[in-house]
Design a protein around this motif. Structure first.
Motif, PDB file in Angstrom:
ATOM      1  N   ILE A 181       0.844  -1.204   0.000  1.00 31.50           N
ATOM      2  CA  ILE A 181       0.000   0.000   0.000  1.00 31.50           C
ATOM      3  C   ILE A 181       0.875   1.247   0.000  1.00 31.50           C
ATOM      4  N   PRO A 182       0.675   2.144  -0.962  1.00 32.24           N
ATOM      5  CA  PRO A 182       1.494   3.360  -1.004  1.00 32.24           C
ATOM      6  C   PRO A 182       1.222   4.263   0.201  1.00 32.24           C
ATOM      7  N   PRO A 183       2.256   4.993   0.647  1.00 33.11           N
ATOM      8  CA  PRO A 183       3.572   5.154   0.028  1.00 33.11           C
ATOM      9  C   PRO A 183       4.595   4.131   0.524  1.00 33.11           C
ATOM     10  N   SER A 184       4.565   2.933  -0.034  1.00 30.17           N
ATOM     11  CA  SER A 184       5.484   1.868   0.357  1.00 30.17           C
ATOM     12  C   SER A 184       6.928   2.251   0.022  1.00 30.17           C
ATOM     13  N   ILE A 185       7.791   2.158   1.022  1.00 31.10           N
ATOM     14  CA  ILE A 185       9.206   2.442   0.792  1.00 31.10           C
ATOM     15  C   ILE A 185       9.803   1.466  -0.211  1.00 31.10           C
ATOM     16  N   MET A 186       9.277   0.225  -0.227  1.00 31.45           N
ATOM     17  CA  MET A 186       9.817  -0.776  -1.147  1.00 31.45           C
ATOM     18  C   MET A 186       9.569  -0.400  -2.606  1.00 31.45           C
ATOM     19  N   PHE A 187       8.440   0.245  -2.897  1.00 26.13           N
ATOM     20  CA  PHE A 187       8.195   0.683  -4.270  1.00 26.13           C
ATOM     21  C   PHE A 187       9.188   1.778  -4.674  1.00 26.13           C
ATOM     22  N   ILE A 188       9.548   2.625  -3.726  1.00 26.97           N
ATOM     23  CA  ILE A 188      10.522   3.679  -4.028  1.00 26.97           C
ATOM     24  C   ILE A 188      11.872   3.055  -4.366  1.00 26.97           C
ATOM     25  N   ILE A 189      12.304   2.102  -3.537  1.00 31.55           N
ATOM     26  CA  ILE A 189      13.585   1.436  -3.778  1.00 31.55           C
ATOM     27  C   ILE A 189      13.553   0.677  -5.100  1.00 31.55           C
ATOM     28  N   TYR A 190      12.458  -0.022  -5.361  1.00 31.46           N
ATOM     29  CA  TYR A 190      12.333  -0.769  -6.620  1.00 31.46           C
ATOM     30  C   TYR A 190      12.372   0.187  -7.812  1.00 31.46           C
ATOM     31  N   GLY A 191      11.649   1.293  -7.719  1.00 26.57           N
ATOM     32  CA  GLY A 191      11.608   2.246  -8.816  1.00 26.57           C
ATOM     33  C   GLY A 191      12.958   2.861  -9.107  1.00 26.57           C
ATOM     34  N   VAL A 192      13.689   3.242  -8.049  1.00 30.10           N
ATOM     35  CA  VAL A 192      15.023   3.827  -8.230  1.00 30.10           C
ATOM     36  C   VAL A 192      15.972   2.797  -8.819  1.00 30.10           C
ATOM     37  N   THR A 193      15.855   1.549  -8.377  1.00 29.09           N
ATOM     38  CA  THR A 193      16.768   0.493  -8.810  1.00 29.09           C
ATOM     39  C   THR A 193      16.552   0.093 -10.263  1.00 29.09           C
ATOM     40  N   THR A 194      15.302   0.068 -10.699  1.00 26.10           N
ATOM     41  CA  THR A 194      14.986  -0.438 -12.042  1.00 26.10           C
ATOM     42  C   THR A 194      14.603   0.647 -13.044  1.00 26.10           C
ATOM     43  N   GLY A 195      14.458   1.879 -12.584  1.00 26.10           N
ATOM     44  CA  GLY A 195      14.076   2.955 -13.491  1.00 26.10           C
ATOM     45  C   GLY A 195      12.594   3.010 -13.803  1.00 26.10           C
ATOM     46  N   GLN A 196      11.759   2.307 -13.036  1.00 25.73           N
ATOM     47  CA  GLN A 196      10.317   2.337 -13.230  1.00 25.73           C
ATOM     48  C   GLN A 196       9.707   3.575 -12.561  1.00 25.73           C
ATOM     49  N   SER A 197       8.535   3.975 -13.027  1.00 24.72           N
ATOM     50  CA  SER A 197       7.832   5.124 -12.445  1.00 24.72           C
ATOM     51  C   SER A 197       7.349   4.770 -11.044  1.00 24.72           C
ATOM     52  N   ILE A 198       7.822   5.520 -10.059  1.00 23.87           N
ATOM     53  CA  ILE A 198       7.429   5.253  -8.671  1.00 23.87           C
ATOM     54  C   ILE A 198       5.954   5.585  -8.478  1.00 23.87           C
ATOM     55  N   GLY A 199       5.489   6.663  -9.111  1.00 28.79           N
ATOM     56  CA  GLY A 199       4.081   7.028  -8.999  1.00 28.79           C
ATOM     57  C   GLY A 199       3.171   5.925  -9.520  1.00 28.79           C
ATOM     58  N   LYS A 200       3.525   5.330 -10.662  1.00 26.10           N
ATOM     59  CA  LYS A 200       2.707   4.245 -11.210  1.00 26.10           C
ATOM     60  C   LYS A 200       2.792   2.986 -10.357  1.00 26.10           C
ATOM     61  N   LEU A 201       3.965   2.732  -9.781  1.00 25.98           N
ATOM     62  CA  LEU A 201       4.092   1.599  -8.862  1.00 25.98           C
ATOM     63  C   LEU A 201       3.191   1.796  -7.646  1.00 25.98           C
ATOM     64  N   PHE A 202       3.162   3.024  -7.129  1.00 21.19           N
ATOM     65  CA  PHE A 202       2.265   3.338  -6.005  1.00 21.19           C
ATOM     66  C   PHE A 202       0.816   3.005  -6.366  1.00 21.19           C
ATOM     67  N   MET A 203       0.379   3.517  -7.514  1.00 23.23           N
ATOM     68  CA  MET A 203      -1.010   3.285  -7.926  1.00 23.23           C
ATOM     69  C   MET A 203      -1.259   1.798  -8.190  1.00 23.23           C
ATOM     70  N   GLY A 204      -0.255   1.110  -8.744  1.00 25.36           N
ATOM     71  CA  GLY A 204      -0.400  -0.313  -9.021  1.00 25.36           C
ATOM     72  C   GLY A 204      -0.526  -1.151  -7.766  1.00 25.36           C
ATOM     73  N   GLY A 205      -0.008  -0.666  -6.648  1.00 28.91           N
ATOM     74  CA  GLY A 205      -0.078  -1.423  -5.402  1.00 28.91           C
ATOM     75  C   GLY A 205      -1.409  -1.306  -4.690  1.00 28.91           C
ATOM     76  N   ILE A 206      -2.231  -0.321  -5.059  1.00 30.93           N
ATOM     77  CA  ILE A 206      -3.493  -0.104  -4.340  1.00 30.93           C
ATOM     78  C   ILE A 206      -4.465  -1.260  -4.551  1.00 30.93           C
ATOM     79  N   GLY A 207      -4.648  -1.687  -5.811  1.00 30.53           N
ATOM     80  CA  GLY A 207      -5.586  -2.771  -6.102  1.00 30.53           C
ATOM     81  C   GLY A 207      -5.238  -4.063  -5.371  1.00 30.53           C
ATOM     82  N   PRO A 208      -3.990  -4.572  -5.503  1.00 27.37           N
ATOM     83  CA  PRO A 208      -3.619  -5.780  -4.761  1.00 27.37           C
ATOM     84  C   PRO A 208      -3.686  -5.608  -3.249  1.00 27.37           C
ATOM     85  N   GLY A 209      -3.325  -4.414  -2.754  1.00 25.04           N
ATOM     86  CA  GLY A 209      -3.398  -4.188  -1.312  1.00 25.04           C
ATOM     87  C   GLY A 209      -4.815  -4.334  -0.788  1.00 25.04           C
TER      88      GLY A 209
END
Length: 438
Positions: free
Chosen positions: A155-183
């Motif tokens: 569930i955003p603002p998950s610190i793990m999504f930030i680390i994943y986004g920085v590490t892989t170059g993915q959009s952190i904002g989209k990762l945040f939104m993507g985590g809401i449904g599964p959460g």
């Protein structure tokens, strides 16, 4: 030296050093530096420095200390206890209502705090004694807190999504939104399981007392006022990202300021609380960043030695098909989650897996959320499920690790079911990011 030999030497040394008790950050950093010197000499050590400097310069990393600070301020303000009582008065009539209220509280705290460890600690201190006092089934109560707290990974603002986004170059904002449904899906599965179990066995979760059930609507509404400020803060932070008003880094500043306002309104913004929140933030961020920097040194060396390309070619050459390789990756992540810290798993393995996922034709955003779903399961996985250790630290002394392991099993099964749903129906993850305002 071939990439296959490098892989055996680096990862073999990695697991040996971890087994003898060397901290993860020092293990990865030391191995990265040693193999860089061994393979290319002292002249190429500057590559490591440049890589770390490049990571430190990422503006997205600003979100980590600010979101952690937001969570610590809200934790110190005493909002969590009021939230639990407010949710409980609405769900108390239900058999298992306290445990269901705990899951709801975990979801809200996950959106306020961003770290699973703090979520589990707070709910363990507030909710567990209350449930045990009311005669709730111990394993169900323990499992609800451990699994509900682990939702902080999603569930955003998950610190793990930030680390994943920085590490892989993915959009952190989209990762945040993507985590809401599964959460929300996982939280819903937990609540359905709890209410079903308590309906079939009412002694597992007795309803609220008669006095609590007879509270008037106005009294319940009065207690619910405590939900207003934190909910508005969550909406402001996530809304700013969703509507493109702010980046995650900028939204974290909104969250930190909003948390200070919430504490001031509640008259809990004291120098003591502020000092404690700042100290806890520095301690958490220091731990996270040392792990990130150490892993960056390791993965930089491994990539330069051809390791990442070796992993990509090895996986894509397997006669499993795209879905078979995807499932294999997830099994690897689940196995690693039993023995490794999830931050280390993310920084070490996400850069190796994402190029493979792209080559196989899968959506990297979808995979990024699936990656974190596996980390959430890792939080409950024996023998080193961090959720269970966090909960053990605040649980009564007679709660054993064996009991905690058993309590996690039905919720781990629900997590696997939820992950299968997200794999078979990608819009659970991808729909919300697809309608974001860029």
């Amino acid at each position: 030296m071939s990439p296959a030999e490098i892989t055996i030497l680096m990862f073999g040394s990695f697991f040996i050093l971890l087994m003898v008790g060397v901290p993860l950050a020092w293990t990865t950093a030391a191995l990265g530096l040693f193999f860089t010197y061994f393979l290319w000499g002292v002249g190429n050590l500057n590559i490591i420095v440049l890589r770390i400097y490049d990571v430190m310069g990422s503006f997205s990393l600003v979100a980590i200390p600010l979101f952690v600070f937001m969570g610590n301020i809200l934790q110190q303000s005493g909002i969590a206890e009021d939230l639990f009582h407010a949710i409980h008065v609405w769900l108390g009539r239900l058999k298992g209502g306290l445990a269901a209220a705990t899951i709801v509280l975990c979801c809200i705290l996950g959106a306020m705090i961003g770290t699973a460890g703090a979520d589990i600690t707070i709910t363990g201190l507030i909710c567990l004694p209350f449930m045990l006092q009311r005669g709730y089934d111990r394993k169900m109560a323990l499992g609800a807190i451990a699994s509900g707290g682990a939702l902080g990974v999603l569930i955003p603002p998950s610190i793990m999504f930030i680390i994943y986004g920085v590490t892989t170059g993915q959009s952190i904002g989209k990762l945040f939104m993507g985590g809401i449904g599964p959460g929300l899906l996982f939280g819903g599965l937990y609540i359905v399981y709890i209410l079903t179990k308590c309906h079939l066995n009412p002694t597992a979760g007795p309803p609220a007392t008669e006095d609590e059930r007879n509270m008037t609507f106005r009294e319940k509404l009065g207690l619910t006022r405590s939900l207003l400020l934190p909910i508005l803060l969550i909406i402001a932070v996530m809304g700013a990202i969703f509507f493109g008003v702010a980046t995650p880094g900028e939204a974290s500043g909104i969250g930190a300021l909003g948390a200070l306002v919430c504490a001031a309104v509640r008259k809990t913004l004291t120098w003591g609380n502020l000092k404690q929140s700042l100290f806890a933030t520095m301690k958490t961020v220091g731990l996270i960043m040392w792990i990130v920097f150490g892993a960056m040194v390791f993965i930089c060396t491994y990539t330069l030695a051809g390791g990442a390309e070796f992993v990509r070619e090895s996986l894509t050459a397997l006669p499993l098909g795209p879905w078979g390789i995807l499932i294999l990756m997830q099994l690897i992540l689940l196995a690693l989650g039993m023995v490794l810290d999830i931050i280390g798993i993310t920084v070490l393995f996400a850069p190796m897996f994402v190029p493979v996922i792209k080559e196989l034709g899968f959506d990297p955003l979808w995979f990024g959320v699936l990656f974190n779903l596996n980390l959430q399961i890792a939080y409950l996985s024996p023998p080193f499920g961090y959720s269970l250790f966090y909960l053990k630290g605040v649980a009564p002394s007679d709660v054993t690790m064996t009991e905690l392991y058993k309590s996690a099993l039905p919720f781990m099964l629900l997590q696997v079911i939820g992950m299968i749903i997200c794999m078979l129906f990608p819009p659970v993850i991808t729909w919300l990011p697809s309608v974001m305002i860029k």
